[in-house]
Scaffold this motif. Structure first.
Motif, PDB file in Angstrom:
ATOM      1  N   ASN A 186       0.853  -1.192   0.000  1.00 27.50           N
ATOM      2  CA  ASN A 186       0.000   0.000   0.000  1.00 27.50           C
ATOM      3  C   ASN A 186       0.892   1.246   0.000  1.00 27.50           C
ATOM      4  N   PRO A 187       0.651   2.199  -0.914  1.00 24.27           N
ATOM      5  CA  PRO A 187       1.497   3.395  -0.969  1.00 24.27           C
ATOM      6  C   PRO A 187       1.571   4.153   0.366  1.00 24.27           C
ATOM      7  N   LYS A 188       0.479   4.194   1.105  1.00 23.76           N
ATOM      8  CA  LYS A 188       0.489   4.869   2.407  1.00 23.76           C
ATOM      9  C   LYS A 188       1.447   4.164   3.363  1.00 23.76           C
ATOM     10  N   VAL A 189       1.422   2.847   3.355  1.00 19.97           N
ATOM     11  CA  VAL A 189       2.316   2.057   4.212  1.00 19.97           C
ATOM     12  C   VAL A 189       3.760   2.215   3.745  1.00 19.97           C
ATOM     13  N   LEU A 190       3.973   2.131   2.444  1.00 22.92           N
ATOM     14  CA  LEU A 190       5.330   2.265   1.913  1.00 22.92           C
ATOM     15  C   LEU A 190       5.937   3.632   2.236  1.00 22.92           C
TER      16      LEU A 190
ATOM     17  N   HIS B  98       0.852  -4.546  22.549  1.00 22.42           N
ATOM     18  CA  HIS B  98       2.302  -4.377  22.439  1.00 22.42           C
ATOM     19  C   HIS B  98       2.701  -3.013  21.894  1.00 22.42           C
ATOM     20  N   GLY B  99       1.829  -2.027  22.102  1.00 23.32           N
ATOM     21  CA  GLY B  99       2.111  -0.681  21.629  1.00 23.32           C
ATOM     22  C   GLY B  99       2.594   0.232  22.736  1.00 23.32           C
ATOM     23  N   THR B 100       3.208   1.310  22.317  1.00 30.43           N
ATOM     24  CA  THR B 100       3.673   2.348  23.235  1.00 30.43           C
ATOM     25  C   THR B 100       3.106   3.683  22.763  1.00 30.43           C
ATOM     26  N   PRO B 101       3.170   4.700  23.621  1.00 32.29           N
ATOM     27  CA  PRO B 101       2.747   6.022  23.152  1.00 32.29           C
ATOM     28  C   PRO B 101       3.521   6.501  21.920  1.00 32.29           C
ATOM     29  N   VAL B 102       4.762   6.096  21.783  1.00 32.94           N
ATOM     30  CA  VAL B 102       5.542   6.465  20.593  1.00 32.94           C
ATOM     31  C   VAL B 102       4.927   5.839  19.342  1.00 32.94           C
ATOM     32  N   HIS B 103       4.562   4.561  19.423  1.00 30.36           N
ATOM     33  CA  HIS B 103       3.897   3.913  18.290  1.00 30.36           C
ATOM     34  C   HIS B 103       2.599   4.641  17.951  1.00 30.36           C
ATOM     35  N   ALA B 104       1.804   4.929  18.972  1.00 32.08           N
ATOM     36  CA  ALA B 104       0.517   5.604  18.749  1.00 32.08           C
ATOM     37  C   ALA B 104       0.732   6.966  18.095  1.00 32.08           C
ATOM     38  N   ARG B 105       1.716   7.699  18.561  1.00 27.85           N
ATOM     39  CA  ARG B 105       2.007   9.021  17.988  1.00 27.85           C
ATOM     40  C   ARG B 105       2.399   8.887  16.513  1.00 27.85           C
ATOM     41  N   LEU B 106       3.232   7.908  16.202  1.00 27.82           N
ATOM     42  CA  LEU B 106       3.610   7.664  14.806  1.00 27.82           C
ATOM     43  C   LEU B 106       2.394   7.299  13.957  1.00 27.82           C
ATOM     44  N   LEU B 107       1.530   6.467  14.508  1.00 31.62           N
ATOM     45  CA  LEU B 107       0.342   6.044  13.770  1.00 31.62           C
ATOM     46  C   LEU B 107      -0.618   7.204  13.547  1.00 31.62           C
TER      47      LEU B 107
ATOM     48  N   GLU C 283       9.599   6.948   5.443  1.00 32.63           N
ATOM     49  CA  GLU C 283       9.831   8.139   6.267  1.00 32.63           C
ATOM     50  C   GLU C 283      10.340   7.801   7.664  1.00 32.63           C
ATOM     51  N   HIS C 284       9.844   6.702   8.258  1.00 32.72           N
ATOM     52  CA  HIS C 284      10.155   6.425   9.668  1.00 32.72           C
ATOM     53  C   HIS C 284      11.004   5.180   9.903  1.00 32.72           C
ATOM     54  N   GLY C 285      11.328   4.438   8.877  1.00 32.69           N
ATOM     55  CA  GLY C 285      12.218   3.288   9.003  1.00 32.69           C
ATOM     56  C   GLY C 285      11.695   2.195   9.914  1.00 32.69           C
ATOM     57  N   GLN C 286      12.607   1.596  10.689  1.00 34.94           N
ATOM     58  CA  GLN C 286      12.286   0.458  11.550  1.00 34.94           C
ATOM     59  C   GLN C 286      11.186   0.771  12.559  1.00 34.94           C
ATOM     60  N   ARG C 287      11.140   2.002  13.038  1.00 38.84           N
ATOM     61  CA  ARG C 287      10.076   2.371  13.992  1.00 38.84           C
ATOM     62  C   ARG C 287       8.708   2.205  13.340  1.00 38.84           C
ATOM     63  N   ALA C 288       8.620   2.466  12.042  1.00 34.80           N
ATOM     64  CA  ALA C 288       7.351   2.335  11.325  1.00 34.80           C
ATOM     65  C   ALA C 288       6.919   0.873  11.237  1.00 34.80           C
ATOM     66  N   LEU C 289       7.871  -0.029  11.065  1.00 34.71           N
ATOM     67  CA  LEU C 289       7.528  -1.453  10.993  1.00 34.71           C
ATOM     68  C   LEU C 289       6.877  -1.917  12.287  1.00 34.71           C
ATOM     69  N   ALA C 290       7.427  -1.512  13.419  1.00 29.99           N
ATOM     70  CA  ALA C 290       6.825  -1.862  14.710  1.00 29.99           C
ATOM     71  C   ALA C 290       5.458  -1.207  14.856  1.00 29.99           C
ATOM     72  N   ALA C 291       5.339   0.032  14.419  1.00 29.70           N
ATOM     73  CA  ALA C 291       4.061   0.732  14.513  1.00 29.70           C
ATOM     74  C   ALA C 291       3.003   0.069  13.627  1.00 29.70           C
ATOM     75  N   ILE C 292       3.393  -0.406  12.452  1.00 30.43           N
ATOM     76  CA  ILE C 292       2.451  -1.103  11.569  1.00 30.43           C
ATOM     77  C   ILE C 292       1.960  -2.388  12.243  1.00 30.43           C
ATOM     78  N   ALA C 293       2.839  -3.090  12.932  1.00 30.13           N
ATOM     79  CA  ALA C 293       2.411  -4.283  13.681  1.00 30.13           C
ATOM     80  C   ALA C 293       1.389  -3.889  14.744  1.00 30.13           C
TER      81      ALA C 293
END
Length: 123
Positions: free
Chosen positions: A17-21, A63-72, A26-36
Motif C-alpha cells: 500500500n502506498p500509504k504504508v510504503l 504491544h504498543g507504546t505512546p511512541v507507536h501511537a504518535r507515529l500512527l 519516512e520512519h524506518g524500523q520504527r514504522a515497521l513496529a508501529a504497523i504491527a
C-alpha cells in the motif's frame, strides 16, 4: 454472545500500500513496529467489539507504546480520541458491534425456526 468476532478482514496487500510504503520510508524500523501495532489494534478491536477504539490500557495489551501511537496518528492510521485512539476507517472495513450483534440475532432466529420446523412446533 461475546462482544466481537474471532476474525477481522485484513488486506493481503498492506505491504504494498502506498500509504504504508511512504510511512516506512519516512520512519524506518520504527514504522515497521508501529504497523504491527496498527494490525494488532484492528484485531483487538474486532475481537473485543470496540468499533476501532483503542484505549490507553489496550495499547499496552497490543504491544504498543505512546511512541507507536504518535507515529500512527502522524501517518493517518490512528486518530486521537478522548478515550485513546481510533483506528482510522475501521468501520469502513470491519463490521461494527451493532452489525455483529445483528448477525448473531439473525443466526439465532434461523436456528430457532429450523428447530421448530424439525420438531413440528408452531412458533
Amino acid at each position: 454472545m461475546a462482544a466481537g468476532l474471532p476474525w477481522v478482514r485484513m488486506d493481503t496487500d498492506t505491504h504494498a500500500n502506498p500509504k504504508v510504503l511512504d510511512f516506512i520510508e519516512e520512519h524506518g524500523q520504527r514504522a515497521l513496529a508501529a504497523i504491527a501495532v496498527w494490525k494488532f489494534a484492528i484485531e483487538y478491536s474486532g475481537g473485543h467489539g470496540t468499533d476501532g477504539v483503542i484505549s490507553r490500557a489496550a495499547l499496552r495489551q497490543i504491544h504498543g507504546t505512546p511512541v507507536h501511537a504518535r507515529l500512527l496518528v502522524e501517518g493517518g492510521f490512528f486518530e486521537v480520541t478522548d478515550k485513546g485512539w481510533l483506528v482510522s476507517g475501521y468501520d469502513s472495513h470491519q463490521p461494527t458491534r451493532d452489525t455483529v450483534e445483528a448477525m448473531a440475532n439473525a443466526r439465532s432466529e434461523r436456528a430457532r425456526k429450523a428447530a421448530n420446523a424439525r420438531w413440528g412446533n408452531d412458533a
